[in-house]
Design an enzyme around this catalytic site. Structure first.
Site, PDB file in Angstrom:
ATOM      1  CG  HIS A 370      -1.950  -0.971   1.320  1.00  0.00           C
ATOM      2  ND1 HIS A 370      -2.658  -1.236   2.473  1.00  0.00           N
ATOM      3  CD2 HIS A 370      -2.469  -1.773   0.352  1.00  0.00           C
ATOM      4  CE1 HIS A 370      -3.579  -2.170   2.215  1.00  0.00           C
ATOM      5  NE2 HIS A 370      -3.475  -2.515   0.938  1.00  0.00           N
ATOM      6  CD  GLU A 443       8.386   6.047   2.412  1.00  0.00           C
ATOM      7  OE1 GLU A 443       7.336   5.390   2.432  1.00  0.00           O
ATOM      8  OE2 GLU A 443       9.347   5.726   1.718  1.00  0.00           O
ATOM      9  CD  GLU A 467      14.115   3.461  -0.724  1.00  0.00           C
ATOM     10  OE1 GLU A 467      13.524   2.373  -0.673  1.00  0.00           O
ATOM     11  OE2 GLU A 467      13.546   4.538  -0.526  1.00  0.00           O
TER      12      GLU A 467
HETATM   13  C1  NOJ Z   1       9.604   4.464  -1.089  1.00  0.00           C
HETATM   14  C2  NOJ Z   1       9.940   3.212  -0.378  1.00  0.00           C
HETATM   15  O1  NOJ Z   1      10.987   3.392   0.530  1.00  0.00           O
HETATM   16  C3  NOJ Z   1      10.279   2.149  -1.391  1.00  0.00           C
HETATM   17  O2  NOJ Z   1      10.681   0.989  -0.739  1.00  0.00           O
HETATM   18  C4  NOJ Z   1       9.073   1.912  -2.250  1.00  0.00           C
HETATM   19  O3  NOJ Z   1       9.395   0.992  -3.244  1.00  0.00           O
HETATM   20  C5  NOJ Z   1       8.636   3.206  -2.911  1.00  0.00           C
HETATM   21  N1  NOJ Z   1       8.473   4.221  -1.934  1.00  0.00           N
HETATM   22  C6  NOJ Z   1       7.337   3.033  -3.676  1.00  0.00           C
HETATM   23  O4  NOJ Z   1       6.314   2.681  -2.795  1.00  0.00           O
END
Ligand code: NOJ
Length: 655
Positions: A370, A443, A467
């Protein structure tokens, strides 16, 4: 009678010492001319100088002046409790407690209680506001709480109130320089030899605490405000979160401080359905640009890809699979369009019931996704249906996301970490529990030990994770995390990238270091984040470690470390005699000697060692890895080389 008379109306100066069970840490609570203060010493040395306490209210006089002690209640507590999952199987909760029941000397006679718990490992306190004769609801304008450390101390900080929430690189600075608010846990090294961490426990329905220096050079709490500038609206009776100060003589001492969990309550419902998880994902392929979250030719979350990844999970022995970008709402600029995301409508090329059936046949747990982009209004409208939809499709794990610099709640922009944000995260967690769903929150709101009460809160992000590789991270980051962010609980760092040399996302890491993260970075759900073909083609022997490493531990033994430079930790697998060791270093290579004296005596073990090759380097020889096996005992000393930006991982099992 008693205490009221002793310390009552005429007695305006009052002091009371609370000592930790081992007697080494002493907290002094004082009323000075009606003002509240506290200070802390350990082994006779100052940790915090006399620091102010109190609460500022809207339309009312501040709470914290003109007070007199009505009653003091003290107790000693010592019990161990069993965790359902985590870094330790058993945790000892041992402290001395003192509750100071205070009343104002003015005619309002407002009441306030300050409760302290002094542990061998630090001090915690909170404000408790009982129902008052004249009011039932309060608007809190500010908390006056100070933490007067020596301003010459060093601190490791990330800035608060920034667009990327907690996702910043840690900066080492002097406490004097903390002029703007920083997040907690705030780790500090004092000139007189202490490593302390200031944070909070049991954050519910209140703004989260940030910290900055005030005009008297004292660190002071700065509670995240609501959009109207108020810090929180509370109904009485009300308790603030615990303000916590971990106190240790070494940086690695901080690592096993379990005060946060101890300051939270045991669960009040059955959570036996909660299970930690290792999972792969239709995920990193999007980060490196192979696939997209959005619909189109390169759409990642298709039925076909899901089937391929389920097959891969089975071949590789990983029991979970995250699938992102499956629902309507990813078209165009998803960060802008998030207000319209739909959490019960899959895109046409994604057949959820069919995929879920195939996953169940293959014993793979799907991790749903989500991404709210912080549009809480839109999400809360759908939340129950969305959880139901996943539960009906046999899905018990959800990764949620709140990308976006602010949340939109009741049409207003609010900080993620404000009272309204905190309330939303908790609402989502409680609703998830109703549907037996475990959460992995990106987040998120920071960890404050609430996973003790809500063990379905498996893990969260809340810091820069993998990431950010591809330029924004340097190898010191993963050496800062254990001493800072990870003191607040587990983190979904998304480890295990084998495609370290990728042109889009080149990692500041060697391959061996990717394995180390599974031990150095605790998480109740661990991701094997790369695409399966990289595990099968780049180095299947190295992947064996990812398959073998557990997610939940019997105990954790930090071995060596220096904040931002290196970190080495051993952990025993839960309900097993296996041990795992992980180590990471910054951009300097280093040799470490590891004493295995934590193993059982007179027992023969075998160590499978995954270490950097002597010429490995995070810039130009990332894949250089040596995998070897050695016989070891509790008398052994391992001598390991960590390449610049490198690391190592070891599995030790009985022969
Ligand atoms: C930021 C998240 O940290 C990442 O893991 C996710 O793939 C993207 N948002 C998209 O939801």
């Amino acid at each position: 009678m008693g205490l009221f008379n002793l310390f009552g109306r005429k007695r305006i100066n009052y002091e009371h010492k609370i000592s930790s069970p081992d007697g080494r840490t002493v907290c002094l609570f004082a009323l000075r001319q009606g003002h509240l203060t506290y200070s802390i010493e350990k082994d006779g040395k100052i940790v915090l100088k006399e620091s102010r306490l109190g609460i500022k209210l809207m339309g009312e006089k501040s709470f914290g002046d003109n007070l007199t002690l009505v009653r003091l209640q003290e107790k000693t507590y010592d019990k161990s409790w069993e965790t359902q999952w985590g870094e330790e199987h058993w945790i000892r909760n041992n402290y001395r407690e003192a509750a100071f029941y205070l009343s104002e000397k003015t005619e309002d006679h407002r009441l306030l209680t300050i409760r302290f718990k002094v542990f061998n490992e630090g001090v915690a306190f909170r404000y408790e506001i009982p129902p008052q004769p004249k009011f039932r609801r309060l608007a809190i304008l500010d908390e006056l709480t100070e933490f007067r450390v020596d301003p010459h101390s060093s601190a490791w900080t990330i800035p608060a109130y920034q667009p990327d929430r907690y996702e910043y690189n840690y900066e080492k600075c002097s406490v004097y320089e903390i002029k703007k608010s920083v997040h907690t846990p705030l780790t500090i090294q004092t000139p007189n030899g202490f490593f302390i961490s200031i944070h909070e426990a049991a954050l519910y329905d209140y703004g989260s605490m940030t910290i900055k220096l005030n005009e008297w050079n004292a660190l002071k709490s700065d509670i995240t405000p609501l959009s109207d500038g108020t810090k929180a609206y509370v109904d009485l009776p009300f308790s603030t979160p615990w303000r916590t100060i971990f106190i240790h003589e070494s940086a690695i001492g901080l690592i096993t401080n379990r005060m946060l969990l101890n300051l939270n309550d045991p669960p009040t419902q059955d959570f036996s359905w909660v299970k930690p998880l290792k999972f792969m994902g239709i995920w990193w392929a999007m980060f490196v640009g192979e696939w997209t979250w959005a619909p189109g030719e390169r759409h990642g979350a298709t039925t076909e890809h899901a089937f391929e990844y389920i097959d891969a999970c089975k071949r590789l022995g990983v029991h979970g699979l995250l699938i992102e970008g499956w629902n309507n709402g990813w078209e165009g600029d998803w960060l802008q369009n998030g207000a319209h995301s739909n959490f019960t409508e899959p895109m046409p090329d994604f057949d959820l019931p069919k995929i879920s059936e195939y996953a169940q046949e293959n014993n793979v747990e799907l991790v749903g996704h989500h991404e709210t982009v912080g549009f809480v209004d839109n999400y809360e409208k759908q939340m129950e249906d969305a959880y139901k939809y996943y539960a009906e499709n046999g899905i018990h794990y959800i990764k949620s996301g709140y990308a976006g610099s602010m949340m939109t709640v009741y049409g207003q922009k609010e900080f993620h970490h404000s009272q309204i944000g905190v309330r939303h995260y908790q609402k989502a967690l409680e609703l998830a529990a109703k549907y037996h769903i475990m959460l992995i929150v990106h987040e998120p709101i920071k960890g404050t030990g609430t996973e003790r009460t809500w063990p379905n809160m498996l893990t969260r992000e809340g810091a820069r994770g993998q990431e950010y590789e591809g330029g924004a991270l340097d190898p010191s980051h993963a050496c800062n995390l254990p001493f800072t962010r990870l003191l607040a609980g587990g983190m979904d760092y998304t480890s295990g990238i084998f495609d370290v040399t990728n042109v889009t996302k080149r990692l500041a890491s060697t391959l061996a270091r990717q394995l180390a993260y599974y031990v150095t970075i605790f998480s109740g759900a661990q991701m094997a984040a790369d695409r399966p073909r990289f595990y099968e083609e780049v180095n299947p022997d190295a992947f064996k470690f990812i398959r073998d490493v557990p997610v939940s531990w019997e105990k954790t033994v930090p071995l060596l470390g220096e904040i931002g430079h290196y970190y080495i930790v051993a952990r025993q697998e839960r309900d097993s005699t296996n041990w795992f060791i992980g180590g990471v270093t910054d951009s300097d290579g280093r040799r470490v000697k590891i004493n295995l004296d934590f193993l059982d005596k007179d027992t023969a073990y075998q160590a499978e060692i995954y270490r950097d090759a002597l010429d490995a380097h995070y810039r130009d020889n990332q894949l250089g890895i040596i995998i070897e096996t050695k016989d070891v005992t509790s008398e052994s000393m391992l001598d390991i080389w960590l390449a610049p930006g490198g690391g190592f991982a070891i599995k030790i099992s009985k022969k």
